[in-house]
Design an enzyme around this catalytic site. Structure first.
Site, PDB file in Angstrom:
ATOM      1  CG  HIS A 375      81.019  16.806  51.845  1.00  0.00           C
ATOM      2  ND1 HIS A 375      81.920  16.718  51.145  1.00  0.00           N
ATOM      3  CD2 HIS A 375      79.582  15.821  51.286  1.00  0.00           C
ATOM      4  CE1 HIS A 375      81.945  15.457  50.295  1.00  0.00           C
ATOM      5  NE2 HIS A 375      80.871  14.761  50.118  1.00  0.00           N
ATOM      6  CD  GLU A 376      74.951  17.065  50.784  1.00  0.00           C
ATOM      7  OE1 GLU A 376      74.242  17.628  49.871  1.00  0.00           O
ATOM      8  OE2 GLU A 376      74.592  16.182  51.034  1.00  0.00           O
ATOM      9  CG  LEU A 377      76.585  24.854  51.740  1.00  0.00           C
ATOM     10  CD1 LEU A 377      76.515  25.356  52.574  1.00  0.00           C
ATOM     11  CD2 LEU A 377      75.183  25.258  51.054  1.00  0.00           C
ATOM     12  CB  ALA A 495      55.943   9.757  46.202  1.00  0.00           C
ATOM     13  NE  ARG A 541      71.257  13.663  48.733  1.00  0.00           N
ATOM     14  CZ  ARG A 541      72.232  14.292  49.552  1.00  0.00           C
ATOM     15  NH1 ARG A 541      73.452  13.992  49.530  1.00  0.00           N
ATOM     16  NH2 ARG A 541      71.919  16.297  49.380  1.00  0.00           N
ATOM     17  CB  THR A 553      68.515  18.441  49.380  1.00  0.00           C
ATOM     18  OG1 THR A 553      67.454  18.376  49.952  1.00  0.00           O
ATOM     19  CG2 THR A 553      68.485  19.383  48.266  1.00  0.00           C
ATOM     20  CG  LEU A 555      68.412  18.984  53.897  1.00  0.00           C
ATOM     21  CD1 LEU A 555      68.882  20.197  53.588  1.00  0.00           C
ATOM     22  CD2 LEU A 555      69.090  18.443  55.496  1.00  0.00           C
ATOM     23  N   GLY A 556      64.290  16.761  52.338  1.00  0.00           N
ATOM     24  CA  GLY A 556      63.015  16.504  52.211  1.00  0.00           C
ATOM     25  C   GLY A 556      62.410  15.445  53.965  1.00  0.00           C
ATOM     26  CG  LEU A 557      62.578  11.359  53.100  1.00  0.00           C
ATOM     27  CD1 LEU A 557      63.035   9.810  53.553  1.00  0.00           C
ATOM     28  CD2 LEU A 557      60.460  11.121  53.620  1.00  0.00           C
TER      29      LEU A 557
END
Ligand code: ADP
Length: 590
Positions: A375-377, A495, A541, A553, A555-557
């Protein structure tokens, strides 16, 4: 019914037998004695009668019958016997003790009647004349074949009867003594017989009560000694077998209870033979309490019952699946097989329960992940495709459109690149973390944090955000500097991104005994509480549409979390709506 003691079982017959034997003996001996004595008296009386026979015959022949009374008296005195002479018509002619005239006719007396027929006669009877039991003997006196007189001799039997009674008394006393002696002997014998039986009984009771170490005292008699030895040997063998069984049981229990899989063994009537702790915990029951109960009572779950029935009846191993509802639903994979005894006869079934909740959850996660990735892609790819087609359709010839579209295509390509970069880095960290391939070394923390702040410097300046750093330069920690920097950078990135303009983001390190905490604090909008538990999941998100537009994205966390976990640490978030959020990385110091 109260049981008769053994002693009475043989004492009574013995005793009765003794008394009966003594009674028979006494009766037989006294009556034989009496008979013999009577016979002797009878012969004697007849002999005496025969002795006077000649003399009386002479009187008769010479016609001197008048002398008969006197002769009777004389002879009676001489022979100490009562002598009576009776005429053929029964009239008493003379009697040595009575007056013949006063005596009645004697023709009917049995001995006389017999003698009148020409034979010797005798009888025993109670004498009306003397009042004593008396024996009579009578001999006929015949002239020319005709009985003319009868001579009768008589002796009282009182002395005989007295001596016989005396004898009987003595015999009875003797008998009583013998009886007492026999009783005493029986008692002693019985005690001797029952003592070893009692001690064997005590032994058997001890064994029955489980005291197999008890030893029955030795008995000198061969039979009881052998019985006691046999019982002792049996107890020893039982003891050994029990030990072996207990040991096997303990081993089996240990194996079963340490198994992660639940195990339930049932018999053919579906009663629970055994259930390990894992199975009991899955169904929320007490393992020991469930044993022996019907599965229906023990577990109260229709699915497992249905499966147990299948496992009991199916010749092949059975497989199944069920869900145990509860505070947290558990998904169970079921394996069932018949239990057979040594001869191959079915005696029940064993059901093994694998808790596949986690496995299934992971599977779901993986599926969701693939769907999420696709879905993201899809969004940037669709967008790129659309603009490329528009350009091909002629928009390339219109310079103002072309440049705008190309810029969008470049942005979407960048986004794709970001997503793929993040995914790759996530999977790399995950793999390295699992394999233990991450290289750790003890190093100072501050330089790592400084370069993380540095990496987001441009972005912060753009947004007018100041990032402060508070960290003791001496603090060292075991880490992979590159990865830890990436994790902290991600937190600072967020942040700064979510901070209100012209505010500060604080990065601060605090140290406790065994841990240190890196806190990244912003003064942004904060995160609603319901999102916090899932915040570290991939692609999660808070505001899907807006965050995606902002180039997030999601995915960071997730990356930060995996890095921290690879360090053996934890990551947490605290947030207050309208005030801001704090992300806390806690690492072990040793
Ligand atoms: P990304 O790398 O795209 O920023 P993250 O996994 O870092 O994704 O963040 C996931 C979501 O968490 C973001 O989309 C955002 O909604 C929320 N979030 C993360 N950090 C903050 C923060 N400091 N303040 C508010 N929301 C945040």
């Amino acid at each position: 019914m109260r049981k008769k003691r053994l002693i009475w079982r043989f004492a009574l017959p013995f005793f009765t037998l003794t008394v009966a034997a003594l009674f028979i003996f006494t009766w037989y001996s006294t009556s034989t004695m009496k008979e013999r004595y009577f016979e002797h008296v009878r012969v004697d009386l007849l002999a005496r009668a025969h002795l006077v026979q000649v003399e009386i015959a002479e009187l008769l022949v010479s016609g001197r019958l008048a002398e008969v009374p006197e002769i009777c008296n004389r002879l009676g005195r001489l022979a100490s016997t009562r002598i009576t002479i009776i005429a053929a018509d029964g009239t008493v002619l003379g009697d040595s003790m009575e007056d013949p005239k006063a005596m009645e006719n004697h023709r009917e007396r049995p001995e006389i009647a017999e003698a009148l027929e020409g034979r010797d006669g005798n009888s025993i009877r109670y004498s009306r004349t003397t009042g004593i039991n008396t024996m009579y003997a009578a001999a006929p006196v015949a002239v020319d074949g005709t009985v003319r007189l009868v001579i009768r001799t008589a002796l009282p039997l009182s002395s005989v009867e007295e001596s016989i009674a005396d004898l009987r008394t003595r015999l009875i006393i003797g008998g009583l003594l013998i009886t007492l002696l026999v009783a005493a002997m029986i008692f002693v014998l019985a005690r001797r017989l029952t003592r070893p039986i009692d001690s064997i009984r005590t032994g058997a009771e001890q064994y029955a009560a489980g005291n197999l170490a008890f030893r029955i005292p030795k008995d000198e008699s061969a039979e009881f000694g052998a019985l006691a030895d046999a019982l002792t040997a049996m107890a020893q063998q039982l003891d050994e077998r029990f030990r072996t069984i207990m040991q096997q049981r303990n081993e089996q229990d240990a194996v079963l209870s340490s198994m992660i899989e639940g195990v339930i063994a049932i018999d053919r009537e579906e009663r629970a033979l055994d259930m390990n702790t894992a199975a009991a915990t899955l169904f929320g029951v007490d393992a020991d309490g469930a044993k022996g109960l019907h599965l229906q009572e023990a577990v109260r779950n229709t699915d497992i019952q249905r499966f147990a029935t299948v496992a009991l009846t199916s010749p092949e191993p059975a497989e199944g699946f069920m869900i145990v509802r509860g505070a947290e639903d558990r998904q169970l994979q079921l394996h069932g097989a018949q239990l057979r005894d040594g001869s191959g006869r079915g005696i029940g079934a064993v059901v093994v329960l694998h808790d596949v909740t986690r496995l299934r959850r992971l599977e779901t996660l993986r599926r969701d992940f693939v769907a999420n990735v696709s879905h993201e892609l899809k969004t940037p790819v669709t967008s790129i495709k659309g603009f490329v087609e528009t350009l091909l359709d002629g928009a390339a010839d219109e310079p103002e459109h072309r440049d705008r579209f190309l810029a969008i295509i470049a942005k979407e390509a960048e986004r794709l690149h970001h997503i793929i970069e993040d995914l790759l880095s996530l999977s790399r960290i995950e793999q390295e973390g699992e394999r233990g391939d991450v290289a750790f070394e003890s190093a100072l923390l501050r330089p790592v944090l400084e370069s993380a702040v540095e990496s987001r410097d441009t972005m912060a300046k753009e947004r007018g955000v100041t990032v402060t750093l508070e960290c003791d330069p001496q603090i060292a920690v075991r880490m992979n500097a590159h990865l830890l920097e990436e994790a902290v950078s991600n937190l600072i990135d967020n942040a700064v991104k979510y901070s209100a303009e012209n505010r500060t983001v604080d990065v601060a390190v605090t140290v406790a005994d065994a841990t240190l905490t890196i806190a990244v604090r912003d003064r942004g909008p904060g995160i609603p509480g319901e999102h916090l538990p899932r915040l570290f999941e991939r692609f999660y998100r808070v505001d899907r549409a807006r965050d995606r537009r902002s180039g997030s994205t999601g995915l960071g966390l997730a990356i930060a979390k995996h890095i921290v976990q690879a360090h053996g640490g934890t990551i947490a978030v605290e947030s207050t709506l309208g005030e801001g959020s704090s992300f806390l990385i806690t690492l072990p110091r040793k």
